[in-house]
Design a protein around this motif. Structure first.
Motif, mmCIF file in Angstrom:
data_model
loop_
_atom_site.group_PDB
_atom_site.id
_atom_site.type_symbol
_atom_site.label_atom_id
_atom_site.label_comp_id
_atom_site.label_asym_id
_atom_site.label_seq_id
_atom_site.Cartn_x
_atom_site.Cartn_y
_atom_site.Cartn_z
ATOM 1 N N ARG A 40 -21.411 105.858 -49.954
ATOM 2 C CA ARG A 40 -21.977 104.769 -49.174
ATOM 3 C C ARG A 40 -21.081 104.292 -48.036
ATOM 4 O O ARG A 40 -21.521 103.510 -47.185
ATOM 5 C CB ARG A 40 -22.306 103.590 -50.088
ATOM 6 N N ASN A 89 -18.883 102.185 -45.771
ATOM 7 C CA ASN A 89 -18.651 100.748 -45.666
ATOM 8 C C ASN A 89 -19.893 99.920 -45.987
ATOM 9 O O ASN A 89 -19.842 98.691 -45.948
ATOM 10 C CB ASN A 89 -18.158 100.393 -44.259
ATOM 11 N N ALA A 90 -21.014 100.577 -46.270
ATOM 12 C CA ALA A 90 -22.249 99.847 -46.548
ATOM 13 C C ALA A 90 -22.165 99.174 -47.917
ATOM 14 O O ALA A 90 -21.500 99.658 -48.835
ATOM 15 C CB ALA A 90 -23.440 100.795 -46.522
ATOM 16 N N SER A 91 -22.850 98.045 -48.039
ATOM 17 C CA SER A 91 -22.913 97.383 -49.335
ATOM 18 C C SER A 91 -23.718 98.237 -50.312
ATOM 19 O O SER A 91 -24.520 99.087 -49.893
ATOM 20 C CB SER A 91 -23.559 96.007 -49.200
ATOM 21 N N ARG A 92 -23.540 98.027 -51.602
ATOM 22 C CA ARG A 92 -24.283 98.790 -52.608
ATOM 23 C C ARG A 92 -25.791 98.571 -52.450
ATOM 24 O O ARG A 92 -26.589 99.505 -52.527
ATOM 25 C CB ARG A 92 -23.838 98.398 -54.014
ATOM 26 N N TYR A 93 -26.172 97.308 -52.235
ATOM 27 C CA TYR A 93 -27.597 96.992 -52.075
ATOM 28 C C TYR A 93 -28.189 97.693 -50.860
ATOM 29 O O TYR A 93 -29.264 98.300 -50.916
ATOM 30 C CB TYR A 93 -27.751 95.472 -51.987
ATOM 31 N N ASP A 94 -27.463 97.648 -49.722
ATOM 32 C CA ASP A 94 -27.972 98.247 -48.488
ATOM 33 C C ASP A 94 -28.073 99.766 -48.632
ATOM 34 O O ASP A 94 -29.062 100.385 -48.213
ATOM 35 C CB ASP A 94 -27.047 97.881 -47.323
ATOM 36 N N TYR A 95 -27.053 100.370 -49.227
ATOM 37 C CA TYR A 95 -27.065 101.820 -49.402
ATOM 38 C C TYR A 95 -28.204 102.259 -50.311
ATOM 39 O O TYR A 95 -28.925 103.223 -50.013
ATOM 40 C CB TYR A 95 -25.728 102.288 -49.972
ATOM 41 N N VAL A 118 -24.277 100.020 -61.194
ATOM 42 C CA VAL A 118 -24.293 98.830 -60.344
ATOM 43 C C VAL A 118 -24.950 97.686 -61.115
ATOM 44 O O VAL A 118 -25.476 97.882 -62.211
ATOM 45 C CB VAL A 118 -25.051 99.097 -59.024
ATOM 46 N N THR A 143 -28.157 94.012 -57.714
ATOM 47 C CA THR A 143 -28.144 94.968 -56.601
ATOM 48 C C THR A 143 -29.459 95.730 -56.538
ATOM 49 O O THR A 143 -30.066 95.868 -55.458
ATOM 50 C CB THR A 143 -26.977 95.957 -56.778
ATOM 51 N N ARG A 172 -32.719 91.670 -46.091
ATOM 52 C CA ARG A 172 -32.274 92.123 -44.779
ATOM 53 C C ARG A 172 -33.444 92.066 -43.807
ATOM 54 O O ARG A 172 -34.610 92.061 -44.219
ATOM 55 C CB ARG A 172 -31.711 93.545 -44.857
#
Length: 516
Positions: free
Chosen positions: A4, A6-12, A44, A48, A345
């Motif tokens: 992933r 630098n993306a957050s876990r949720y965003d990825y 996770v 998330t 988002r």
């Protein structure tokens, strides 16, 4: 999850599931794992997975069924056409943190068995260019009284939240530094047709960071408000086209296109956005839409509708340009209040998944900075940007060079982001306060809300026979209302006889709100 970056876990996770649905790796109607099962499989938290699923539901890639779980929505196959489609198949997720799908063992394949009101007149019949079949659908979707009284649109307010909360002292400091430090050369550059290169770079960086759009600064055009951009688009694409506008929609659009000598086709809304079948029959070759938060209904265009609309635009894309200028079909994506989504988002723009160069992206600083700032911008596809420079680049820019350079600094130094965050928090507090007061009042059993936290506007359904009392009480309390129609409506959950209104509470004094 190790890819992933630098993306957050949720965003990825959200992006990867969206990618798999868009590319057919997750089949239509396929059940996704439960939140707990997927969280355990990926290592996770359940929060998330819950956040990723909620965003996918909001964008229409996934549907949630009570007591059954989450299921992938069906998307149309990607239409082939134009030189770019050969470069990249399907909806490409620009701005993704990393490539790769959700692991095969994370999603189990189900067996076949388990799977103050201002009146604005409605569009006149003679202005509609749709075929008989499309016209019949339009007539069914627009309530009879809309043509009698028109759409009721809230009058503009000089006391908007953006105007009241704007950091004027900070802007004054930025403007003084701009006057003291900018050279005559940078001022002259800002007078060019597309605007200041520095402001365009700042906008491009903002779009990349917050809207997932990888747009070079050279393809961005700055102008004095959205109305000026509409004029430039008509000149760029040609007046010999029909421009489709959503119904119900922004009431001034037809007037503005009409004033420029362009024809309009009024196209109804369906449950997931503009009715693409009616659009195809309308004769229009340009569709002006608001996918992220349609005005005034608050609809978020579903993933299936987005795919269908992009497919519509790709028809005839192979002959999109000629010696006479652009041909083929285009989409004008009006992202007028994208900064004000209050949960999850922001909805991904159509332009971020447009691989055929058919989407013109529009946004304005007026909603976020206030009516005193008549600055808007558009991001053009590569070929259209070249056409703009060739055909319209001789124009002087309509925004003051000083304002452009000051706004560039305002964005670069983080003032714009901080102001928008503060404004979004303020508007959410007003929305939550209004809804909470209504639910605690005697109106609680008479109204229901839709589209909360999506933007500056949301909608309210009023039970049959109680409209005068409910609306009268809210108007007396200072709430801005816009009458949209009476159920059943294709784009609303309103039942037969229920009335639907759009609400805007950004000018509301919640402390003084009194309801029966």
């Amino acid at each position: 999850m190790g890819k992933r970056g630098n993306a957050s876990r949720y965003d990825y996770l959200y992006r990867r599931i969206r990618h798999d649905i868009a590319h057919g790796n997750i089949l239509p109607d396929e059940k996704l794992p439960s939140k707990r099962a997927l969280a355990r499989n990926l290592g996770v938290s359940v929060i998330t997975v819950e956040a990723a699923y909620a965003q996918l539901v909001a964008e229409g890639y996934v549907r949630a069924e009570e007591r059954r779980g989450y299921f992938a929505c069906e998307l149309s196959p990607v239409a082939r056409g134009g030189k770019r489609d050969g470069q990249r198949g399907g909806d490409h997720l620009r701005g993704s943190a990393a490539s790769g799908s959700i692991p095969e063992n994370a999603i189990r394949r189900p067996s076949p068995a388990s799977a103050g009101l201002t009146q604005f007149p409605a569009a006149s019949p003679e202005r509609r260019l749709a075929s008989p079949g499309a016209s019949a659908r339009m007539a069914e979707s627009v309530p009879a009284f809309a043509s009698e009284g028109g759409l009721a649109i809230p009058a503009p307010s000089s006391e908007s939240a953006a105007t009241a909360l704007f950091p004027y002292q900070t802007w004054a400091r930025v403007m003084r530094r701009t006057l003291a430090e900018e050279s005559s050369a940078t001022l002259a550059q800002a007078a060019l047709g597309a605007g200041s290169p520095r402001l365009r770079r700042a906008i491009a960086a903002y779009l990349r960071e917050y809207r997932g759009m990888d747009v070079p600064a050279e393809r961005i055009v700055v102008a004095a408000g959205s109305q000026t951009l509409y004029q430039l688009i008509i000149q760029l694409l040609g007046r010999d086209r029909a421009f489709a506008i959503e119904s119900p929609g922004y009431p001034l659009l037809e007037r503005m296109y009409d004033a420029q000598g362009a024809r309009c086709a009024s196209v109804p809304l369906a449950a997931g956005g503009i009715d693409v079948a009616a659009l195809s029959e309308s004769g229009a070759s340009v569709a002006h839409v608001m996918p992220a938060h349609q005005f005034p209904t608050g609809i978020v265009m579903s993933a299936a509708h987005r795919r269908d609309l992009l497919n519509w635009s790709r028809m005839d894309a192979a002959r999109a340009f000629s010696s006479d200028g652009p041909r083929g079909r285009f989409i004008i994506e009006d992202d007028y209040d994208a900064e004000f989504r209050m949960s999850g988002r922001p909805i991904a723009p159509l332009a971020s998944v447009d691989v055929a160069g058919r989407v013109i992206y529009l946004n304005s600083f007026t909603k976020s900075l206030g009516a005193a700032f008549r600055i808007a911008y558009m991001a053009l596809p590569e070929d259209l940007a070249a056409q703009f420079e060739l055909k319209l680049g001789f124009y002087s820019n309509t925004v003051s060079p000083l304002e452009q350079l000051a706004l560039a600094r305002f964005i670069e130094q983080g003032h714009y982001e901080r102001h928008v965050n503060r404004l979004r928090t303020h508007v959410k507090r007003l929305q939550d306060g209004l809804v909470g007061r209504v639910r605690e009042s005697s109106l609680a059993q008479e109204v229901a809300f839709e589209g909360l936290d999506r933007g500056l506007y949301f909608s309210m359904r009023v039970r049959k026979g109680t409209q005068d009392r409910a609306v009268g009480a809210l108007q007396a309390a200072g709430v801005q209302l816009a009458f949209l129609g009476r159920g059943p409506l294709a784009w609303s959950g309103a039942q037969s006889g229920e009335s639907v209104f759009a609400l805007n509470c950004e000018s509301l004094n919640i402390e003084e709100l009194v309801l029966p």
